[in-house]
Write a protein that holds these residues in place. Structure first.
Motif, mmCIF file in Angstrom:
data_model
loop_
_atom_site.group_PDB
_atom_site.id
_atom_site.type_symbol
_atom_site.label_atom_id
_atom_site.label_comp_id
_atom_site.label_asym_id
_atom_site.label_seq_id
_atom_site.Cartn_x
_atom_site.Cartn_y
_atom_site.Cartn_z
ATOM 1 N N ARG A 28 0.841 -1.199 0.000
ATOM 2 C CA ARG A 28 0.000 0.000 0.000
ATOM 3 C C ARG A 28 0.870 1.240 0.000
ATOM 4 O O ARG A 28 1.894 1.291 0.680
ATOM 5 C CB ARG A 28 -0.923 0.007 1.224
ATOM 6 N N ARG A 29 0.420 2.241 -0.773
ATOM 7 C CA ARG A 29 1.157 3.505 -0.817
ATOM 8 C C ARG A 29 0.173 4.636 -1.068
ATOM 9 O O ARG A 29 -0.903 4.426 -1.629
ATOM 10 C CB ARG A 29 2.230 3.480 -1.893
ATOM 11 N N GLN A 30 0.593 5.809 -0.653
ATOM 12 C CA GLN A 30 -0.223 6.993 -0.886
ATOM 13 C C GLN A 30 0.028 7.476 -2.311
ATOM 14 O O GLN A 30 1.168 7.531 -2.762
ATOM 15 C CB GLN A 30 0.158 8.076 0.117
ATOM 16 N N ILE A 31 -1.057 7.801 -3.021
ATOM 17 C CA ILE A 31 -0.948 8.265 -4.401
ATOM 18 C C ILE A 31 -1.771 9.532 -4.601
ATOM 19 O O ILE A 31 -2.646 9.853 -3.799
ATOM 20 C CB ILE A 31 -1.405 7.185 -5.410
ATOM 21 N N ASN A 32 -1.484 10.216 -5.688
ATOM 22 C CA ASN A 32 -2.226 11.411 -6.048
ATOM 23 C C ASN A 32 -3.289 11.031 -7.079
ATOM 24 O O ASN A 32 -2.973 10.449 -8.112
ATOM 25 C CB ASN A 32 -1.271 12.458 -6.632
ATOM 26 N N ILE A 33 -4.536 11.362 -6.785
ATOM 27 C CA ILE A 33 -5.643 11.043 -7.689
ATOM 28 C C ILE A 33 -6.320 12.299 -8.244
ATOM 29 O O ILE A 33 -7.387 12.224 -8.829
ATOM 30 C CB ILE A 33 -6.693 10.137 -6.998
ATOM 31 N N ALA A 34 -5.661 13.438 -8.067
ATOM 32 C CA ALA A 34 -6.251 14.707 -8.501
ATOM 33 C C ALA A 34 -6.554 14.724 -9.997
ATOM 34 O O ALA A 34 -7.547 15.326 -10.419
ATOM 35 C CB ALA A 34 -5.329 15.865 -8.125
ATOM 36 N N LEU A 35 -5.735 14.073 -10.815
ATOM 37 C CA LEU A 35 -5.993 14.056 -12.263
ATOM 38 C C LEU A 35 -7.315 13.375 -12.591
ATOM 39 O O LEU A 35 -7.986 13.740 -13.558
ATOM 40 C CB LEU A 35 -4.855 13.351 -12.999
ATOM 41 N N LEU A 36 -7.697 12.383 -11.797
ATOM 42 C CA LEU A 36 -8.955 11.673 -12.048
ATOM 43 C C LEU A 36 -10.167 12.490 -11.600
ATOM 44 O O LEU A 36 -11.275 12.239 -12.059
ATOM 45 C CB LEU A 36 -8.948 10.316 -11.339
ATOM 46 N N ALA A 37 -9.941 13.443 -10.722
ATOM 47 C CA ALA A 37 -11.038 14.280 -10.239
ATOM 48 C C ALA A 37 -11.205 15.532 -11.095
ATOM 49 O O ALA A 37 -12.163 16.283 -10.904
ATOM 50 C CB ALA A 37 -10.784 14.676 -8.786
ATOM 51 N N ALA A 38 -10.312 15.739 -12.029
ATOM 52 C CA ALA A 38 -10.334 16.953 -12.847
ATOM 53 C C ALA A 38 -11.621 17.101 -13.650
ATOM 54 O O ALA A 38 -12.018 18.207 -13.984
ATOM 55 C CB ALA A 38 -9.125 16.981 -13.778
#
Length: 85
Positions: A28-38
């Protein structure tokens, strides 16, 4: 060479920052999902979904079948590397 790794989103860590916890092969790791919320998608709808992960950023949603195929190919590559003298 760039490589995208399938990861399943486990939970949203910080919705304001666009961060989630994702799992691949038991890690498990922390990831950035901001591109999917755009596109206006609510981040909570991403929990349980598979994404294509590249350098800590979720680049695209993928389906379970694509994730399984890619993970199987990666496992084969790893096995071949281990088998080489």
């Amino acid at each position: 060479m760039c490589l995208g790794i399938p990861a399943r989103i486990v939970s949203i860590v910080d919705a304001d920052a666009g961060l989630a916890l994702a799992e691949t092969a038991g890690v498990r790791r922390q990831i950035n999902i901001a591109l999917l919320a755009a596109d206006g998608r609510a981040l909570s709808t991403l929990v349980g979904k598979w994404v294509l992960l590249h350098v800590g950023f979720a680049m695209a949603l993928i389906d379970q079948q694509e994730a399984d195929r890619t993970l199987a190919l990666l496992a084969q590559m790893e096995q071949r590397e281990c088998d080489e003298p």
